[in-house]
Design a protein around this motif. Structure first.
Motif, PDB file in Angstrom:
ATOM      1  N   GLU A 528      46.111  71.650 -44.834  1.00  0.00           N
ATOM      2  CA  GLU A 528      47.095  72.361 -45.650  1.00  0.00           C
ATOM      3  C   GLU A 528      48.381  72.611 -44.868  1.00  0.00           C
ATOM      4  O   GLU A 528      49.482  72.569 -45.431  1.00  0.00           O
ATOM      5  N   ALA A 529      48.255  72.863 -43.562  1.00  0.00           N
ATOM      6  CA  ALA A 529      49.451  73.052 -42.738  1.00  0.00           C
ATOM      7  C   ALA A 529      50.275  71.772 -42.675  1.00  0.00           C
ATOM      8  O   ALA A 529      51.514  71.806 -42.761  1.00  0.00           O
ATOM      9  N   LEU A 530      49.611  70.624 -42.534  1.00  0.00           N
ATOM     10  CA  LEU A 530      50.327  69.346 -42.511  1.00  0.00           C
ATOM     11  C   LEU A 530      50.977  69.066 -43.865  1.00  0.00           C
ATOM     12  O   LEU A 530      52.111  68.567 -43.937  1.00  0.00           O
ATOM     13  N   HIS A 531      50.270  69.370 -44.954  1.00  0.00           N
ATOM     14  CA  HIS A 531      50.833  69.171 -46.283  1.00  0.00           C
ATOM     15  C   HIS A 531      52.073  70.045 -46.482  1.00  0.00           C
ATOM     16  O   HIS A 531      53.078  69.600 -47.077  1.00  0.00           O
ATOM     17  N   ALA A 532      52.024  71.272 -45.985  1.00  0.00           N
ATOM     18  CA  ALA A 532      53.188  72.156 -46.093  1.00  0.00           C
ATOM     19  C   ALA A 532      54.368  71.587 -45.314  1.00  0.00           C
ATOM     20  O   ALA A 532      55.524  71.665 -45.761  1.00  0.00           O
ATOM     21  N   ARG A 533      54.101  70.992 -44.134  1.00  0.00           N
ATOM     22  CA  ARG A 533      55.179  70.390 -43.355  1.00  0.00           C
ATOM     23  C   ARG A 533      55.775  69.182 -44.101  1.00  0.00           C
ATOM     24  O   ARG A 533      57.002  68.991 -44.101  1.00  0.00           O
ATOM     25  N   LEU A 534      54.919  68.383 -44.739  1.00  0.00           N
ATOM     26  CA  LEU A 534      55.408  67.248 -45.523  1.00  0.00           C
ATOM     27  C   LEU A 534      56.281  67.716 -46.681  1.00  0.00           C
ATOM     28  O   LEU A 534      57.336  67.135 -46.958  1.00  0.00           O
ATOM     29  N   CYS A 535      55.859  68.774 -47.361  1.00  0.00           N
ATOM     30  CA  CYS A 535      56.647  69.311 -48.477  1.00  0.00           C
ATOM     31  C   CYS A 535      57.987  69.853 -47.990  1.00  0.00           C
ATOM     32  O   CYS A 535      58.997  69.752 -48.708  1.00  0.00           O
TER      33      CYS A 535
END
Length: 706
Positions: A528-535
Motif C-alpha cells: 500500500e505504501a508503494l501504491h501511494a507513492r505511485l499515485c
C-alpha cells in the motif's frame, strides 16, 4: 478424431471449459456405500498408528542412496520411460471410444489386483500412465508432452518433481491421481488454498468420469456432516489444513486406537458392524502435494490444533490489565525491544514497576513470573505485531496474515493468551480462550502416508530437508521449451523512499514500452505504501493500478486475468507467487513479455524464485529485477549488527560520491548480492531450527503427554 497437440495448464483448463464441463460433484451430494467392510475400517485404524521409529543409521543409509541416485542422473532413464509411455498412449488414442474404455477398465483391474495400500509401484504403472494420457487426449483433444509424463511418473513413484511455472503441473497431478486411484485406495491431492482445490477438481471431473473414477473437493465451507460422503470418492482435492483437521477429528472420535483383536471383539459386540461413529476418512494411502515446499516446509512451522472454547473471565480481565500496564511502560527505561529478532524483555526497573502495578490483579496473576509474562505479551502485541503486516482487522476480528504466502490465515489464532491481549490492544471484542483437544505437526502427519509425491517450482533449495524429514528425493524435470528469462542488475539503495521512487520509475518505463509489470512486495503495508507513492507521482496511472494482497484477495481472479495486458501494472504480495498463471497478450509478448520487479527481498530465496517464475513461462520472454535497500526487513533481522552497520556506512559513502537517484555505488553496492545471500541463508537456517523444534516437541508431547 482430434489431432494431438502439446498442452499446458491454461490450455487444459480452456479446453475442458469449451467441452462443456459440468462437474456436478459437490461435496456431500454423492452417495457413498451404505456399509463399511471390516477390512476398510482396519485400514482407517492403521492410519492412526504411529510409524515405527527410524534409527539414525537407517536414515543415513537412505540419504546416501538418494545422493548416489542423484549422481547417476535419473533423468535419462526417466525421459526414455516417459517416451515409451507417450508412444503407448498415442497407440491407445487410435482406438475408438468403446475400445479405449475397455482398455481403461482392463488397466484399472490390473492396478487394483497388483497394488497394495503402500502404493508400491509395479510393472503396471507405465501402462496405467499411458492409459491416463490417452484419456486426456480423448477428453480434451490435446496431448501431454514428455516432461509432464516425467513429472507424473515421479509423483507416482513417491518423489518430488521440480517443475517450472507454466509447465502444466495441474495436468501432471491429474494423470498421477488417475493412475493411483485405479489401485482402489484413497487418493488425496493437496493444493495451496481452497480456491485451487475447487478449481482443479472441477476442471478434472469430466476426465476422471471418463476413466471410471469419482472426484470431489473439500474446503473450509464443506459441512462436517457432508465430509464422510465426500471422502468416499476415489480422488479428493483439498488443502493440508482441511485434511489434517479431519484426521484429528477422526482421532478424537476413535479415542484410543484399538488393536486388531480389540477391533474384532468390538465388531462381534456390534453384530458385525464395523463402523465408527464420527469417523469420516477412509484412511491414508497416496497423497499428491502441489506446491510441496510451501505445504511440507513453510506451513510446517505451525502445528494444527483442534480446540474448543473455554470462557475464562479471569484471563479476559488479565488481558485488559496487561495492556493498560504496558502502555505505562517507557522504552529503554522499563523494557528493551529487539525488532530484528522480534523480542521484548523487561529491564530490572521495568520488572519492579510491573510487580507494583500487578497488585490489583487476581491472586493467580500477582505472581512476579506471571505478571512479567503478561507485561511482555502486551508489549509484544503493541510494539512488534504490526497491523496490515502480521494481521488485519475484519468485521471487528483479528485475522492473521501468513507472511510467506501473503494470504489470510483464516482459521489460525495466537495462543497462550496473546490473541486476547492483541484484541484488547486494538479495542476489539475479546474472544474466549480455547483449550487444546488434539494437535499434530504437519511433519508427523505427512509421514503417516505410505506413498507421497509432490511437485513445485522451487524444491531444490529444500532438497535436504525434504529428504531428511519425509524421505522424499527431488527430481528436477526439464522445461518443455527453453527458458527465455533475463535478469537485470540488482539495484541497491540506502533508504526505502529512494527505492520506492526507483521502482515506480522502472514500472512506468516498462509499461510505457508496452510491457506488463508485476511488482512483488512482502506485506500489505509495504504494498500500500508503494501504491501511494505511485499515485503521488502519476495519479492517473495510480488509479488504474490494482493491489493484490490478503485484504482484497477476493479480487484475485479478476486482477490476474488482466495482469498480462499491455501497459498493465499490478502490485501484489507473495500471494501472486503461487497458483496463478498470467496469460500474456500478443503485443506484450512481442514487446518482451512480463517484467517482474521484486520490490522487497523475502526471507527465503525460494519465495523470490516463485515470484520470478511468473514470467517467461512456456518459452515466453520475460525479465526480472530486484530492488533492495538497507532498510529492508530481511537485512535488519538477519545480518549481524556490526556487518549491517559497516554496510550502511559504505552505502552512505557511496551516496556521498554523487547519486541523484539514490542508487548506491562503490563497495556498498558490490557487497549487496553477497549480503542478500547471507541474510537469506541465516533466515532459512533459523526457520529450519524452528521446524525441527516443533517436530521434536510434537513427538515428545505425543509420547509423554507433556
Amino acid at each position: 478424431m482430434n489431432a494431438p497437440v502439446n498442452i499446458g495448464n491454461a490450455d487444459f483448463a480452456a479446453l475442458l471449459r469449451q467441452t462443456g464441463l459440468k462437474s456436478g460433484l459437490q461435496p456431500g451430494l454423492s452417495e457413498g456405500p451404505s456399509s463399511i467392510l471390516p477390512s476398510e475400517s482396519l485400514f482407517v485404524l492403521e492410519a492412526h498408528r504411529e510409524p515405527p521409529f527410524r534409527p539414525w543409521l537407517d536414515n543415513a543409509g537412505y540419504r546416501f542412496a538418494a545422493w548416489a541416485r542423484r549422481w547417476r542422473n535419473p533423468l535419462n532413464a526417466l525421459r526414455q520411460r516417459s517416451q515409451r509411455v507417450l508412444d503407448a498412449a498415442l497407440a491407445y488414442h487410435q482406438l475408438d471410444d468403446q475400445a479405449l474404455r475397455e482398455v481403461l477398465q482392463r488397466v484399472a483391474g490390473e492396478c487394483r489386483i497388483a497394488a497394495g495400500p503402500d502404493g508400491h509401484e509395479g510393472p503396471e504403472a507405465d501402462d496405467a500412465m499411458a492409459a491416463a494420457a490417452a484419456a486426456v487426449m480423448r477428453v480434451s483433444g490435446l496431448t501431454p508432452h514428455a516432461e509432464q509424463l516425467m513429472g507424473a511418473l515421479t509423483l507416482l513413484r513417491g518423489e518430488i518433481a521440480e517443475m517450472a511455472t507454466g509447465e502444466g503441473k495441474t495436468l501432471t497431478a491429474t494423470m498421477a491421481a488417475i493412475a493411483a486411484a485405479w489401485r482402489g485406495w484413497p487418493v488425496h491431492v493437496l493444493t495451496a488454498n481452497d480456491y485451487l482445490a475447487a478449481r482443479d477438481a472441477e476442471l478434472a471431473a469430466r476426465l476422471f468420469a471418463f476413466c471410471g473414477l469419482s472426484v470431489t473437493h473439500i474446503d473450509g465451507a464443506t459441512p462436517l456432516g457432508s465430509r464422510a460422503a465426500a471422502y468416499r470418492h476415489d480422488v479428493v482435492y483439498t488443502t493440508a489444513k482441511e485434511l489434517l483437521g479431519d484426521f484429528l477429528r477422526d482421532q478424537l472420535a476413535l479415542g484410543r486406537v484399538p488393536t486388531r483383536s480389540g477391533f474384532s471383539l468390538r465388531c462381534i459386540g456390534q453384530g458385525g458392524d464395523a463402523t465408527y461413529p464420527g469417523v469420516v476418512m477412509r484412511g491414508l494411502s497416496q497423497v499428491i502435494v502441489d506446491e510441496a515446499d510451501s505445504v511440507l516446509i513453510d506451513e510446517a512451522v505451525t502445528p494444527l490444533i483442534i480446540s474448543s472454547e473455554r470462557p475464562d473471565d479471569t484471563l479476559e480481565q488479565a488481558a485488559i490489565g496487561a495492556v493498560q500496564m504496558a502502555r505505562k511502560l517507557e522504552p529503554e527505561i522499563h523494557f528493551n525491544l529487539n525488532r530484528p529478532l522480534r523480542h521484548v524483555s523487561l529491564t530490572q526497573e521495568g520488572r519492579d514497576r510491573v510487580e507494583a502495578m500487578a497488585s490489583h490483579f487476581s491472586a493467580f496473576w500477582q505472581s512476579p513470573a506471571r505478571a512479567h509474562e503478561l507485561a511482555e505479551q502486551a508489549l509484544y502485541a503493541i510494539h512488534l505485531l504490526e497491523l496490515n503486516r502480521h494481521f488485519v482487522i475484519r468485521d471487528e476480528e483479528i485475522v492473521l496474515v501468513d507472511e510467506l504466502t501473503g494470504r489470510l490465515a483464516e482459521q489460525r489464532t495466537l495462543s497462550l493468551g496473546m490473541q486476547q491481549v492483541l484484541e484488547v490492544a486494538h479495542g476489539l471484542p475479546v474472544s474466549p480462550p480455547t483449550e487444546v483437544s488434539a494437535r499434530r505437526s504437519f511433519q508427523r502427519f505427512f509421514r503417516l502416508f505410505p506413498k507421497m509425491g509432490g511437485m513445485t517450482g522451487t524444491a531444490d533449495e529444500a532438497r535436504s530437508e525434504l529428504l531428511g524429514v519425509y524421505r522424499l528425493a527431488t527430481v528436477r524435470i526439464p522445461t518443455h521449451r527453453p527458458v527465455q528469462r533475463s535478469f537485470l542488475p540488482l539495484q541497491v539503495f540506502r533508504h526505502e523512499d529512494d527505492k520506492f521512487d526507483a521502482i515506480v520509475r522502472a514500472a512506468i518505463g516498462m509499461a510505457t514500452a508496452g510491457r506488463a509489470v508485476l511488482i512483488g512486495m512482502r506485506s500489505v503495508c509495504t504494498s500500500e505504501a508503494l501504491h501511494a507513492r505511485l499515485c503521488a507521482i502519476d495519479p492517473a496511472l495510480g488509479a488504474r493500478v490494482p493491489l493484490l494482497h490478503a485484504v482484497n484477495h477476493a479480487l484475485e481472479t479478476g486482477i490476474v486475468a488482466r495482469a498480462g495486458e499491455a501497459g498493465s501494472i499490478v502490485i501484489a504480495t507473495n500471494m501472486a507467487g503461487r497458483g496463478t498463471d498470467i496469460a500474456l497478450d500478443e503485443p506484450v509478448r512481442q514487446a518482451g513479455g512480463l517484467h517482474v520487479i521484486i520490490g522487497e527481498p523475502n526471507d527465503l530465496a525460494r519465495i523470490d524464485r516463485q515470484l520470478m517464475g511468473r514470467c517467461a513461462r512456456q518459452g515466453d520472454p520475460g525479465t526480472v529485477q530486484c530492488f533492495a535497500c538497507a532498510d529492508d526487513e530481511l537485512f535488519r533481522r538477519f545480518l549481524p549488527g556490526l556487518l549491517l552497520h559497516f554496510w550502511n556506512a559504505r552505502l552512505d559513502h557511496g551516496l556521498g560520491a554523487g547519486s541523484a537517484s539514490g542508487v548506491a555505488s562503490g563497495i556498498g553496492a558490490m557487497m549487496a548480492p553477497w549480503l542478500l545471500k547471507l541474510a537469506q541463508a541465516r533466515a532459512e537456517k533459523r526457520s529450519f531450527r524452528q521446524r525441527k523444534q516443533i517436530l521434536e516437541q510434537d513427538t515428545q508431547l505425543d509420547r509423554t503427554g507433556f
